[in-house]
Write a protein that holds these residues in place. Structure first.
Motif, mmCIF file in Angstrom:
data_model
loop_
_atom_site.group_PDB
_atom_site.id
_atom_site.type_symbol
_atom_site.label_atom_id
_atom_site.label_comp_id
_atom_site.label_asym_id
_atom_site.label_seq_id
_atom_site.Cartn_x
_atom_site.Cartn_y
_atom_site.Cartn_z
ATOM 1 N N TYR A 11 0.819 -1.213 0.000
ATOM 2 C CA TYR A 11 0.000 0.000 0.000
ATOM 3 C C TYR A 11 0.855 1.266 0.000
ATOM 4 C CZ TYR A 11 -3.936 -3.074 0.845
ATOM 5 O OH TYR A 11 -4.869 -4.080 0.727
ATOM 6 N N GLY A 12 2.114 1.121 -0.392
ATOM 7 C CA GLY A 12 2.994 2.279 -0.462
ATOM 8 C C GLY A 12 2.821 3.106 -1.721
ATOM 9 N N GLY A 13 2.101 2.581 -2.724
ATOM 10 C CA GLY A 13 1.836 3.343 -3.941
ATOM 11 C C GLY A 13 2.671 2.964 -5.139
ATOM 12 N N LYS A 14 3.362 1.835 -5.096
ATOM 13 C CA LYS A 14 4.249 1.439 -6.188
ATOM 14 C C LYS A 14 3.490 1.247 -7.500
ATOM 15 C CE LYS A 14 5.461 -2.058 -3.779
ATOM 16 N NZ LYS A 14 4.694 -1.615 -2.593
ATOM 17 N N SER A 15 2.465 0.400 -7.460
ATOM 18 C CA SER A 15 1.718 0.097 -8.693
ATOM 19 C C SER A 15 1.021 1.336 -9.239
ATOM 20 C CB SER A 15 0.692 -1.009 -8.433
ATOM 21 O OG SER A 15 1.341 -2.201 -8.020
ATOM 22 N N SER A 16 0.460 2.148 -8.347
ATOM 23 C CA SER A 16 -0.232 3.368 -8.781
ATOM 24 C C SER A 16 0.743 4.351 -9.407
ATOM 25 C CB SER A 16 -0.932 4.026 -7.585
ATOM 26 O OG SER A 16 -1.926 3.172 -7.063
ATOM 27 N N THR A 17 1.928 4.479 -8.823
ATOM 28 C CA THR A 17 2.935 5.390 -9.364
ATOM 29 C C THR A 17 3.374 4.935 -10.753
ATOM 30 O OG1 THR A 17 3.735 5.983 -7.158
ATOM 31 C CG2 THR A 17 5.229 6.363 -9.009
ATOM 32 N N ILE A 18 3.609 3.643 -10.898
ATOM 33 C CA ILE A 18 4.034 3.111 -12.193
ATOM 34 C C ILE A 18 2.944 3.319 -13.238
ATOM 35 C CG2 ILE A 18 4.590 0.984 -13.436
ATOM 36 C CD1 ILE A 18 6.007 0.039 -10.860
ATOM 37 N N LYS A 19 1.695 3.124 -12.848
ATOM 38 C CA LYS A 19 0.584 3.330 -13.781
ATOM 39 C C LYS A 19 0.575 4.771 -14.284
ATOM 40 C CE LYS A 19 -4.434 2.814 -14.195
ATOM 41 N NZ LYS A 19 -5.682 2.399 -13.490
ATOM 42 N N ARG A 20 0.785 5.722 -13.396
ATOM 43 C CA ARG A 20 0.816 7.130 -13.809
ATOM 44 C C ARG A 20 2.032 7.430 -14.681
ATOM 45 N NH1 ARG A 20 -2.108 7.269 -9.131
ATOM 46 N NH2 ARG A 20 -3.823 8.797 -9.091
ATOM 47 N N LEU A 21 3.161 6.824 -14.344
ATOM 48 C CA LEU A 21 4.372 7.046 -15.136
ATOM 49 C C LEU A 21 4.183 6.618 -16.585
ATOM 50 C CD1 LEU A 21 7.211 5.888 -12.710
ATOM 51 C CD2 LEU A 21 6.938 8.176 -13.675
ATOM 52 N N ARG A 22 3.433 5.562 -16.793
ATOM 53 C CA ARG A 22 3.249 5.032 -18.149
ATOM 54 C C ARG A 22 2.540 6.028 -19.061
ATOM 55 N NH1 ARG A 22 1.899 -1.369 -17.931
ATOM 56 N NH2 ARG A 22 2.664 -1.207 -20.062
ATOM 57 N N GLY A 23 1.843 6.987 -18.469
ATOM 58 C CA GLY A 23 1.162 7.985 -19.270
ATOM 59 C C GLY A 23 1.887 9.311 -19.342
ATOM 60 N N MET A 24 3.088 9.372 -18.765
ATOM 61 C CA MET A 24 3.814 10.642 -18.704
ATOM 62 C C MET A 24 4.801 10.795 -19.854
ATOM 63 S SD MET A 24 4.617 11.224 -14.658
ATOM 64 C CE MET A 24 3.337 11.875 -13.581
ATOM 65 N N ARG A 25 4.941 12.008 -20.292
ATOM 66 C CA ARG A 25 5.859 12.336 -21.395
ATOM 67 C C ARG A 25 7.286 11.935 -21.024
ATOM 68 N NH1 ARG A 25 8.800 16.853 -22.103
ATOM 69 N NH2 ARG A 25 7.658 17.881 -20.412
ATOM 70 N N GLY A 26 7.940 11.283 -21.955
ATOM 71 C CA GLY A 26 9.325 10.890 -21.762
ATOM 72 C C GLY A 26 9.510 9.551 -21.091
ATOM 73 N N ILE A 27 8.413 8.958 -20.591
ATOM 74 C CA ILE A 27 8.508 7.683 -19.886
ATOM 75 C C ILE A 27 7.695 6.602 -20.596
ATOM 76 C CG2 ILE A 27 8.081 6.439 -17.736
ATOM 77 C CD1 ILE A 27 10.252 8.456 -17.386
ATOM 78 N N GLY A 28 6.395 6.792 -20.656
ATOM 79 C CA GLY A 28 5.456 5.766 -21.101
ATOM 80 C C GLY A 28 5.816 5.014 -22.364
ATOM 81 N N PRO A 29 5.954 5.702 -23.496
ATOM 82 C CA PRO A 29 6.150 4.991 -24.761
ATOM 83 C C PRO A 29 7.459 4.210 -24.839
ATOM 84 C CG PRO A 29 5.466 7.268 -25.109
ATOM 85 C CD PRO A 29 5.840 7.153 -23.669
ATOM 86 N N HIS A 30 8.414 4.552 -23.956
ATOM 87 C CA HIS A 30 9.743 3.950 -24.072
ATOM 88 C C HIS A 30 10.010 2.877 -23.030
ATOM 89 C CE1 HIS A 30 10.403 7.325 -26.746
ATOM 90 N NE2 HIS A 30 10.081 8.151 -25.776
ATOM 91 N N ALA A 31 9.074 2.645 -22.127
ATOM 92 C CA ALA A 31 9.337 1.759 -20.997
ATOM 93 C C ALA A 31 8.684 0.389 -21.159
ATOM 94 C CB ALA A 31 8.867 2.413 -19.701
#
Length: 207
Positions: A11-31
């Motif tokens: 419940y520390g927020g790992k999965s939620s943080t990663i989910k948001r990262l996938r939609g962020m510029r510079g991260i999502g399309p390349h990860a």
């Protein structure tokens, strides 16, 4: 290729943080993103218990999760992504065992590290440890709707949390993280702020 792992308490927020990262510029399309170990297990009853009853059970749990790790390695090998994001890494398995060694004297850390050396696994270049106070973890679990008493949820046992966290924050001889670098990220702010902070770290490491 850069491998970044996210670690921290349940419940520390790992999965939620990663989910948001996938939609962020510079991260999502390349990860390339690999989900947490338990998400690779179809049946809940097949997930090893968080509170194993013996050293033998702890080693068996490690071996089961390492079968999943081997599949992760194969998937990463086939990927052409320059950025690999892991929702937990082998350090999770070692940190968990470290905490139970401290609590119950299983003394399996050295044994697991010897086994790890012979098994395929991913070694993170960087680990982001989402650092959340225990009271916030409890609140998040309650908000989600879990009604079992907190004392029955072993992963939020105060002593377990303390030892698992110290594996990452205060490494000792024979129990240092596999990851080359661990960065603590205070993560009791808004989910968007946490994801933005994680994004900034990743972009710095991959520039």
């Amino acid at each position: 290729m850069t491998i970044v792992a996210f670690e921290g308490a349940s419940y520390g927020g790992k999965s939620s943080t990663i989910k948001r990262l996938r939609g962020m510029r510079g991260i999502g399309p390349h990860a390339f993103v690999s989900a947490c170990y338990v998400d690779h297990i179809d049946r809940r009853e097949d997930i090893p218990p968080a509170r194993t009853g013996s050293a033998v059970e702890q080693v068996a749990a490690f071996d089961k999760f390492m079968q999943i790790e081997a599949a992760r390695v194969a998937a990463v090998t086939e990927s052409t992504a320059d950025l690999i994001i892991l929702d937990r890494s082998v350090d999770t398995l070692l940190a968990h065992a470290y905490a139970l060694d401290k609590l119950y004297g299983y003394d399996v850390q050295a044994r697991l590290r010897a086994r790890l050396a012979t098994m395929p696994h991913l070694k993170p270049d960087h680990t982001i440890y989402l650092d959340v106070p225990p009271e916030t973890l409890h609140l998040r679990r309650k908000i989600i709707g879990h009604t079992a008493a907190e004392s029955d949820y072993f992963l939020h046992n105060p002593a377990f949390l303390e030892h698992a966290r110290s594996y990452f924050t205060t490494p000792t001889s024979g129990a240092a993280p596999v990851s080359r670098e661990v960065t603590l990220l205070p993560a009791d702010t808004t989910p968007t702020d946490v994801a933005e902070a994680a994004r900034a770290l990743i972009l710095h490491w991959t520039k």
